[in-house]
Scaffold this motif. Structure first.
Motif, short mmCIF file in Angstrom:
data_model
loop_
_atom_site.label_atom_id
_atom_site.label_comp_id
_atom_site.label_asym_id
_atom_site.label_seq_id
_atom_site.Cartn_x
_atom_site.Cartn_y
_atom_site.Cartn_z
N VAL A 272 81.43 -46.22 -103.53
CA VAL A 272 80.61 -45.01 -103.43
C VAL A 272 81.49 -43.82 -103.07
O VAL A 272 81.36 -42.74 -103.67
CB VAL A 272 79.49 -45.20 -102.39
N CYS A 273 82.39 -44.01 -102.13
CA CYS A 273 83.29 -42.91 -101.75
C CYS A 273 84.14 -42.46 -102.93
O CYS A 273 84.30 -41.24 -103.16
CB CYS A 273 84.18 -43.34 -100.59
N HIS A 274 84.67 -43.40 -103.68
CA HIS A 274 85.46 -43.05 -104.86
C HIS A 274 84.63 -42.24 -105.85
O HIS A 274 85.11 -41.26 -106.44
CB HIS A 274 85.99 -44.31 -105.53
N ALA A 275 83.37 -42.65 -106.04
CA ALA A 275 82.49 -41.92 -106.97
C ALA A 275 82.23 -40.50 -106.50
O ALA A 275 81.98 -39.60 -107.32
CB ALA A 275 81.17 -42.67 -107.13
N LEU A 276 82.32 -40.27 -105.19
CA LEU A 276 82.09 -38.94 -104.63
C LEU A 276 83.37 -38.11 -104.57
O LEU A 276 83.35 -36.97 -104.10
CB LEU A 276 81.50 -39.06 -103.22
#
Length: 288
Positions: A272-276
């Motif tokens: 999720v962090c990577h996607a953000l």
């Protein structure tokens, strides 16, 4: 899109396998340069020593900004302040001050006869030490023990006035839930940062139980989506999509910080962090 500041919550290991899992979690998420990481306290104070060991070890071995959970449960004031002093001595300057959950088998919090009777009293004592950045919990949906949300918000203001510098919310599923809560807090004069708590759904059954315990509403669309995903074997993809969309909605609404409840399982949180746009920045040097 604004790239958020992130933080992560871990829980202390109770076994050798748990220790390996915690270190794997730290190694996976620390490169994302979190603002802080926190270590929880078990219900009824059951992990007090484990929490202390995890906090001091993480602080010493990784250089991360580690926040220790402290509660009012099953401890005298002197015992709690002794733990706080040990954190000061170890160079730990962040705490998450909570009333704490009742021990398993109990239905309500009962203060220790010589202990702090509320989170406000605990916060006041910690603030008087002038050594900690104090974070507290907040409920964007009514706390199960509160009469209504207005009472929740009034109590949050008391905690901020007692010396807390920011609040981390319980998890929720819709950005509007957080925005309504944030606006109501501002209306009541709360100007401290309120950080939304995000729970990537690692286990649907467990998440449903957590939600029931803390009064978190699960939208029907989320329930239906997970029932379908469980049949299709796509729960991980769905969980990543739901958490990423929620975070994106929050960022679009002006949120700058996100706090992830990792459950010591880092993969979904990392994805999720990577996607953000939160990508690795640092590498741990001293983890054995």
């Amino acid at each position: 899109m604004t790239i958020p500041t992130v933080s992560f919550e871990f829980f202390p290991p109770k076994s050798l396998e748990g220790s390996f899992r915690l270190w794997d979690c730290v190694n996976t998420l620390a490169p994302l340069d979190p603002n802080f990481v926190s270590v929880t306290y078990g219900a009824g104070g059951t992990t007090r020593q484990l929490t202390h060991e995890a906090v001091t070890t993480l602080h010493k071995a990784t250089g991360l900004n580690v926040a220790a959970h402290l509660t009012c449960v099953n401890a005298t004031k002197a015992e709690t302040l002794e733990i706080a002093q040990s954190y000061i001595d170890a160079g730990v300057s962040e705490v998450v001050a909570l009333r704490g959950d009742a021990p398993k088998g109990s239905h309500a919090f009962v203060a220790h006869p010589q202990g702090f009777d509320s989170s406000v009293a605990l916060i006041e004592a910690l603030a008087s030490l002038d050594a900690f950045n104090i974070r507290v919990g907040a409920y964007p949906e009514k706390h199960p023990e509160a009469t209504d949300q207005a009472a929740d918000i009034a109590y949050l203001k008391r905690k901020i006035d007692a010396g807390a510098t920011s609040a981390i919310t319980q998890f929720f599923f819709e950005a509007e839930t957080f925005f309504r809560f944030r606006d109501a807090c501002i209306k009541e004069g709360i100007d401290a940062p309120i950080i939304p708590g995000i729970l990537p759904i690692e286990n649907w059954g467990g998440t449903q139980r957590f939600a029931q315990q803390c009064g978190t509403h699960i939208p029907q669309v989320v329930q239906d989506a997970f029932e379908n995903a469980m049949r299709d074997g796509t729960t991980e993809l769905l969980a990543t999509a739901i958490a990423t969309e929620l975070c994106d909605d929050l960022l679009q609404g002006g949120v700058e910080q996100l706090h992830f409840y990792t459950l010591n399982r880092p993969e979904l949180t990392r994805d999720v962090c990577h996607a953000l746009g939160v990508t690795p920045k640092v590498r741990l040097q001293n983890v054995a």
